[in-house]
Design a protein around this motif. Structure first.
Motif, short mmCIF file in Angstrom:
data_model
loop_
_atom_site.label_atom_id
_atom_site.label_comp_id
_atom_site.label_asym_id
_atom_site.label_seq_id
_atom_site.Cartn_x
_atom_site.Cartn_y
_atom_site.Cartn_z
N THR A 1 -37.28 19.24 94.31
CA THR A 1 -36.12 19.30 95.20
C THR A 1 -34.92 18.62 94.52
OG1 THR A 1 -36.94 17.31 96.31
CG2 THR A 1 -37.49 19.41 97.31
N TYR B 1 -31.24 18.57 96.01
CA TYR B 1 -31.00 17.63 97.10
C TYR B 1 -30.87 16.20 96.57
CZ TYR B 1 -32.34 21.39 100.30
OH TYR B 1 -32.39 22.56 100.99
N SER C 1 -29.71 24.51 98.63
CA SER C 1 -30.98 25.18 98.89
C SER C 1 -31.18 26.40 98.00
CB SER C 1 -31.06 25.59 100.36
OG SER C 1 -30.87 24.49 101.22
N THR D 1 -34.79 28.99 96.15
CA THR D 1 -35.13 30.21 96.90
C THR D 1 -35.56 31.37 96.01
OG1 THR D 1 -32.83 30.99 96.83
CG2 THR D 1 -33.48 29.60 98.71
N TYR E 1 -43.41 23.26 96.69
CA TYR E 1 -42.36 23.62 97.64
C TYR E 1 -42.50 25.09 97.99
CZ TYR E 1 -39.58 25.86 93.95
OH TYR E 1 -39.13 26.68 92.95
N PHE F 1 -37.02 27.26 102.19
CA PHE F 1 -35.65 27.08 101.73
C PHE F 1 -34.81 28.34 101.97
CE2 PHE F 1 -38.01 23.89 99.33
CZ PHE F 1 -37.26 22.77 99.62
N VAL G 1 -33.76 27.92 105.47
CA VAL G 1 -32.64 26.97 105.56
C VAL G 1 -31.33 27.68 105.25
CG1 VAL G 1 -31.59 24.93 104.52
CG2 VAL G 1 -34.02 24.92 105.08
N VAL G 2 -31.31 28.47 104.17
CA VAL G 2 -30.10 29.21 103.80
C VAL G 2 -29.69 30.17 104.91
CG1 VAL G 2 -29.12 30.89 102.19
CG2 VAL G 2 -30.50 29.00 101.32
#
Length: 312
Positions: free
Chosen positions: A53, A56, A180, A184, A275, A280, A283-284
């Motif tokens: 990640t 982030y 994010s 992806t 992950y 993700f 999230v997008v």
């Protein structure tokens, strides 16, 4: 000319600003942010701290550097009273200072939640230290905003009121999408790459609009009507985000495994070294719809001149 000389003569070193409530809050913000940055950097240099990640993690570190640094610059300027000539020649300084506190509140509280979600574990002492000081930093900025808005009753002209803060909110949501995207695997699909382009195009123009509105002298020198240009820009943003919301959602929710997971780039034994791409992408998708709503509301408010939103 006499007014300019008088204004410049008022600039002087005033250490008393450091012991004012706002000055104390600035010191706390700088200290808390610096500790969060330093401890997270030290921890990351040892274990790479869940590089799966990494975007982030980098954003968290950027926030803990950027916000205290801006606060330090604001403190130094107010310490030597340079805010007086700045307010006279190029910007509404109280609006800028309060607006930056509002932006810093949004950034620091969001990264505190983000960091607390990904990184602390039962044996991660340093991560808990970072989390605690990250929340303290965010709370300090929140108290400053409340102090300016409630106690000092500062109104603001752009950045510290709804139109400017709304643009900052749009840029912030755009940043969350950018964070994010690397997780992806969007580069596997041509249509998703087009969505990424739709996310990228509005971002620099949002920042440019904010900067031009802050620098009021620069705004007056523009050869075109900025408010009318912003209105056209918002129409384009709505079209781009409608396209991205439809296409990204199709690729996120249809024809792909919900728990398609990949191993992170670091091979150390961490609590979460896997992950899930789907999470993700979700999230997008969520933040795409959030920004679409923000742009639509901005467009409607600008069209009808609600809450200070203007259309030239």
């Amino acid at each position: 000319m006499d007014a300019i000389k008088q204004t410049l003569s008022e600039a002087a070193f005033t250490p008393s600003t450091l012991i004012s409530p706002r000055g104390i809050l600035h010191i706390l913000e700088i200290v808390f942010g610096t500790i969060a940055f330093s401890v997270s950097a030290y921890t990351g240099s040892i274990s790479s701290y869940w590089v799966s990640t990494y975007s982030y993690w980098i954003y968290c570190k950027f926030t803990w550097f950027f916000c205290p640094f801006v606060t330090l610059i604001i403190t130094i300027i107010e310490l030597v009273k340079l805010d007086i000539p700045l307010n006279m020649f190029c910007m509404d300084w109280p609006d800028f200072a309060t607006g930056m506190a509002m932006t810093s509140t949004l950034m620091t509280l969001s990264v505190a939640i983000m960091y607390a979600n990904f990184y602390p574990c039962a044996t991660c002492i340093n991560a808990w230290v970072v989390t605690i000081f990250a929340f303290l930093c965010g709370v300090a900025y929140l108290v400053e905003v409340l102090w300016d808005k409630i106690c000092k009753k500062k109104k603001g002209s752009y950045l510290a009121v709804l139109p400017g803060f709304w643009k900052g909110l749009e840029a912030f949501v755009n940043c969350i999408i950018f964070l994010s995207l690397p997780l992806t695997a969007y580069f596997d699909h041509g249509w998703l790459i087009m969505c990424v382009i739709a996310y990228i195009l509005p971002f620099p123009f949002i920042l440019l609009i904010i900067v031009v509105n802050i620098l009021k002298k620069l705004k007056k020198c523009l050869p075109f009507n900025l408010d009318r240009a912003v209105f056209i820009f918002l129409i384009i943003c709505v079209v781009l985000y409608v396209f991205a919301a439809i296409v990204w959602s199709i690729y996120t929710f249809r024809g792909h495994p919900r728990y398609e997971c990949r191993r992170g780039y670091n091979w150390v034994d961490t609590p979460r070294d896997l992950y899930c791409i789907y999470h993700f992408r979700l999230v997008v998708a969520i933040f795409t719809y959030i920004n679409l709503i923000l742009f639509i509301v901005d467009l409607v408010f600008t069209l009808f001149g609600i809450c200070g939103f203007k259309r030239g």
